[in-house]
Design a protein around this motif. Structure first.
Motif, PDB file in Angstrom:
ATOM      1  N   MET A 106       0.845  -1.192   0.000  1.00  0.00           N
ATOM      2  CA  MET A 106       0.000   0.000   0.000  1.00  0.00           C
ATOM      3  C   MET A 106       0.887   1.251   0.000  1.00  0.00           C
ATOM      4  SD  MET A 106      -3.154   1.098   2.523  1.00  0.00           S
ATOM      5  CE  MET A 106      -2.192   1.315   4.019  1.00  0.00           C
ATOM      6  N   PRO A 107       0.798   2.034  -1.067  1.00  0.00           N
ATOM      7  CA  PRO A 107       1.530   3.299  -1.046  1.00  0.00           C
ATOM      8  C   PRO A 107       0.802   4.319  -0.169  1.00  0.00           C
ATOM      9  CG  PRO A 107       0.400   3.012  -3.145  1.00  0.00           C
ATOM     10  CD  PRO A 107       0.140   1.774  -2.332  1.00  0.00           C
ATOM     11  N   VAL A 108       1.567   5.043   0.620  1.00  0.00           N
ATOM     12  CA  VAL A 108       1.013   6.048   1.516  1.00  0.00           C
ATOM     13  C   VAL A 108       1.833   7.332   1.341  1.00  0.00           C
ATOM     14  CG1 VAL A 108       0.606   6.698   3.931  1.00  0.00           C
ATOM     15  CG2 VAL A 108       0.282   4.324   3.209  1.00  0.00           C
ATOM     16  N   THR A 109       1.130   8.438   1.229  1.00  0.00           N
ATOM     17  CA  THR A 109       1.798   9.732   1.173  1.00  0.00           C
ATOM     18  C   THR A 109       1.570  10.445   2.491  1.00  0.00           C
ATOM     19  OG1 THR A 109       1.455   9.877  -1.217  1.00  0.00           O
ATOM     20  CG2 THR A 109       1.955  11.930  -0.069  1.00  0.00           C
ATOM     21  N   LYS A 135       2.354  -4.164   3.457  1.00  0.00           N
ATOM     22  CA  LYS A 135       3.679  -3.578   3.318  1.00  0.00           C
ATOM     23  C   LYS A 135       3.460  -2.147   2.832  1.00  0.00           C
ATOM     24  CE  LYS A 135       8.042  -3.840   0.948  1.00  0.00           C
ATOM     25  NZ  LYS A 135       8.732  -4.266  -0.238  1.00  0.00           N
ATOM     26  N   ILE A 136       4.102  -1.199   3.498  1.00  0.00           N
ATOM     27  CA  ILE A 136       3.879   0.217   3.210  1.00  0.00           C
ATOM     28  C   ILE A 136       5.054   0.792   2.424  1.00  0.00           C
ATOM     29  CG2 ILE A 136       3.519   2.500   4.236  1.00  0.00           C
ATOM     30  CD1 ILE A 136       1.201   0.422   4.624  1.00  0.00           C
ATOM     31  N   ILE A 137       4.718   1.533   1.393  1.00  0.00           N
ATOM     32  CA  ILE A 137       5.707   2.337   0.677  1.00  0.00           C
ATOM     33  C   ILE A 137       5.347   3.783   0.996  1.00  0.00           C
ATOM     34  CG2 ILE A 137       6.624   3.030  -1.562  1.00  0.00           C
ATOM     35  CD1 ILE A 137       5.969   0.233  -2.582  1.00  0.00           C
ATOM     36  N   LEU A 138       6.163   4.390   1.843  1.00  0.00           N
ATOM     37  CA  LEU A 138       5.867   5.733   2.342  1.00  0.00           C
ATOM     38  C   LEU A 138       6.609   6.789   1.526  1.00  0.00           C
ATOM     39  CD1 LEU A 138       4.425   7.329   4.640  1.00  0.00           C
ATOM     40  CD2 LEU A 138       6.609   7.227   5.874  1.00  0.00           C
ATOM     41  N   THR A 139       5.863   7.785   1.095  1.00  0.00           N
ATOM     42  CA  THR A 139       6.427   8.950   0.420  1.00  0.00           C
ATOM     43  C   THR A 139       6.121  10.158   1.282  1.00  0.00           C
ATOM     44  OG1 THR A 139       5.972   7.952  -1.733  1.00  0.00           O
ATOM     45  CG2 THR A 139       6.390  10.314  -1.705  1.00  0.00           C
ATOM     46  N   ASN A 140       7.147  10.946   1.561  1.00  0.00           N
ATOM     47  CA  ASN A 140       6.970  12.152   2.372  1.00  0.00           C
ATOM     48  C   ASN A 140       7.025  13.367   1.460  1.00  0.00           C
ATOM     49  OD1 ASN A 140       8.941  13.899   4.885  1.00  0.00           O
ATOM     50  ND2 ASN A 140       6.753  13.949   4.600  1.00  0.00           N
ATOM     51  N   LYS A 141       5.947  14.154   1.495  1.00  0.00           N
ATOM     52  CA  LYS A 141       5.912  15.423   0.766  1.00  0.00           C
ATOM     53  C   LYS A 141       5.876  16.536   1.797  1.00  0.00           C
ATOM     54  CE  LYS A 141       3.790  13.701  -3.419  1.00  0.00           C
ATOM     55  NZ  LYS A 141       2.694  13.813  -4.366  1.00  0.00           N
ATOM     56  N   VAL A 142       6.611  17.590   1.514  1.00  0.00           N
ATOM     57  CA  VAL A 142       6.691  18.707   2.443  1.00  0.00           C
ATOM     58  C   VAL A 142       5.792  19.845   1.958  1.00  0.00           C
ATOM     59  CG1 VAL A 142       8.227  20.414   3.475  1.00  0.00           C
ATOM     60  CG2 VAL A 142       9.030  18.075   3.126  1.00  0.00           C
ATOM     61  N   VAL A 150       0.620  15.731  10.548  1.00  0.00           N
ATOM     62  CA  VAL A 150       0.778  14.951   9.314  1.00  0.00           C
ATOM     63  C   VAL A 150      -0.582  14.696   8.677  1.00  0.00           C
ATOM     64  CG1 VAL A 150       0.703  12.708  10.521  1.00  0.00           C
ATOM     65  CG2 VAL A 150       1.861  12.886   8.318  1.00  0.00           C
ATOM     66  N   ARG A 151      -0.599  14.705   7.339  1.00  0.00           N
ATOM     67  CA  ARG A 151      -1.789  14.335   6.577  1.00  0.00           C
ATOM     68  C   ARG A 151      -1.406  13.094   5.781  1.00  0.00           C
ATOM     69  NH1 ARG A 151      -2.998  18.967   4.132  1.00  0.00           N
ATOM     70  NH2 ARG A 151      -1.572  18.603   2.416  1.00  0.00           N
ATOM     71  N   LEU A 152      -2.138  12.011   6.007  1.00  0.00           N
ATOM     72  CA  LEU A 152      -1.876  10.747   5.318  1.00  0.00           C
ATOM     73  C   LEU A 152      -2.893  10.533   4.207  1.00  0.00           C
ATOM     74  CD1 LEU A 152      -1.276   8.432   8.409  1.00  0.00           C
ATOM     75  CD2 LEU A 152       0.454   9.510   6.959  1.00  0.00           C
ATOM     76  N   SER A 153      -2.402  10.110   3.052  1.00  0.00           N
ATOM     77  CA  SER A 153      -3.272   9.766   1.928  1.00  0.00           C
ATOM     78  C   SER A 153      -2.923   8.351   1.479  1.00  0.00           C
ATOM     79  CB  SER A 153      -3.061  10.732   0.760  1.00  0.00           C
ATOM     80  OG  SER A 153      -3.346  12.045   1.151  1.00  0.00           O
ATOM     81  N   TYR A 154      -3.965   7.515   1.352  1.00  0.00           N
ATOM     82  CA  TYR A 154      -3.782   6.133   0.902  1.00  0.00           C
ATOM     83  C   TYR A 154      -5.129   5.583   0.460  1.00  0.00           C
ATOM     84  CZ  TYR A 154      -5.751   5.101   5.452  1.00  0.00           C
ATOM     85  OH  TYR A 154      -6.579   5.054   6.546  1.00  0.00           O
ATOM     86  N   SER A 156      -7.263   6.144  -1.727  1.00  0.00           N
ATOM     87  CA  SER A 156      -8.289   7.174  -1.961  1.00  0.00           C
ATOM     88  C   SER A 156      -8.883   7.713  -0.670  1.00  0.00           C
ATOM     89  CB  SER A 156      -9.400   6.639  -2.866  1.00  0.00           C
ATOM     90  OG  SER A 156      -8.865   6.211  -4.090  1.00  0.00           O
ATOM     91  N   LYS A 157      -8.162   7.569   0.433  1.00  0.00           N
ATOM     92  CA  LYS A 157      -8.615   8.077   1.727  1.00  0.00           C
ATOM     93  C   LYS A 157      -7.609   9.109   2.218  1.00  0.00           C
ATOM     94  CE  LYS A 157     -10.600   3.640   2.896  1.00  0.00           C
ATOM     95  NZ  LYS A 157     -10.208   2.357   3.406  1.00  0.00           N
ATOM     96  N   GLN A 158      -8.068   9.938   3.128  1.00  0.00           N
ATOM     97  CA  GLN A 158      -7.175  10.940   3.699  1.00  0.00           C
ATOM     98  C   GLN A 158      -7.471  11.103   5.186  1.00  0.00           C
ATOM     99  OE1 GLN A 158      -5.963  14.430   1.380  1.00  0.00           O
ATOM    100  NE2 GLN A 158      -6.921  15.627   2.995  1.00  0.00           N
ATOM    101  N   ILE A 159      -6.420  11.093   5.974  1.00  0.00           N
ATOM    102  CA  ILE A 159      -6.513  11.368   7.402  1.00  0.00           C
ATOM    103  C   ILE A 159      -5.692  12.624   7.636  1.00  0.00           C
ATOM    104  CG2 ILE A 159      -5.975  10.562   9.732  1.00  0.00           C
ATOM    105  CD1 ILE A 159      -6.180   7.684   8.650  1.00  0.00           C
ATOM    106  N   ASP A 160      -6.360  13.674   8.076  1.00  0.00           N
ATOM    107  CA  ASP A 160      -5.687  14.959   8.225  1.00  0.00           C
ATOM    108  C   ASP A 160      -5.507  15.296   9.691  1.00  0.00           C
ATOM    109  OD1 ASP A 160      -4.655  17.508   7.979  1.00  0.00           O
ATOM    110  OD2 ASP A 160      -6.013  18.064   6.348  1.00  0.00           O
TER     111      ASP A 160
END
Length: 182
Positions: A106-109, A135-142, A150-154, A156-160
């Motif tokens: 699961m990719p997570v931003t 298994k998480i593939i984490l991408t950090n955007k600033v 932190v705001r997580l997107s995965y 098609s969901k978002q936790i702000d």
């Protein structure tokens, strides 16, 4: 992603799945995408109507033969024959979606005000993996406008959980309270 690109990427995935080549093809396609991103004119050339099909296919052979798995070489030839090589990234996206699904990835931003440290990234990845079972593939955007949190997107969901989001919530509550008072 166009339906056509999705169909091509999905068909390639099915072919590689039946021969247990999904990992190898995914890795090679991902590396090839980096090359194409660095040289976008190459894919435009492979799709150019003013260049003969034979010349375009020759370019594919010259550049890729012996350097990538024959499935990828033939895939690129199909995209070139159809003059849709510029849709390579969309095809890879469709391939990647099936690959991730089948492999529990699961990719997570994570959007933060400042870059996450290596230990923060590791802890966040572990926490999300323990909750999701994937298994998480984490991408950090600033994004400095987050202010903090932190705001997580995965999926098609978002936790702000950013400070800016919480401040907006408080602002909305104050507006509601002000309207009740009048």
């Amino acid at each position: 992603m166009s339906g056509l690109s999705g169909n091509y990427g999905s068909a390639l995935y099915s072919a590689t799945l039946s021969e247990n080549l999904t990992d190898r093809i995914y890795n090679e396609m991902t590396e090839l995408e980096k090359v194409f991103e660095a040289q976008p004119q190459y894919l435009r050339l492979l799709s150019a109507a003013n260049v003969s099909k034979e010349e375009r296919l020759g370019l594919v052979d010259d550049c890729l033969s012996g350097k990538v798995h024959p499935y990828i070489l033939n895939f690129m030839k199909i995209l070139t024959e159809k003059s849709i090589a510029t849709h390579y990234s969309d095809c890879l996206k469709a391939y990647r979606e099936r690959y991730y699904f089948d492999n529990g990835i699961m990719p997570v931003t994570a959007v933060t005000a400042v870059p996450l440290s290596a230990s923060q990234s590791e802890r966040l990845t572990e926490k999300i993996a323990s909750i999701s079972g994937k298994k998480i593939i984490l991408t950090n955007k600033v994004d400095p406008s987050c202010l903090g949190g932190v705001r997580l997107s995965y999926d098609s969901k978002q936790i702000d959980g950013t400070v800016s989001h919480r401040l907006k919530e408080v602002q909305e509550l104050l507006k509601l309270d002000a309207s009740k008072a009048t």
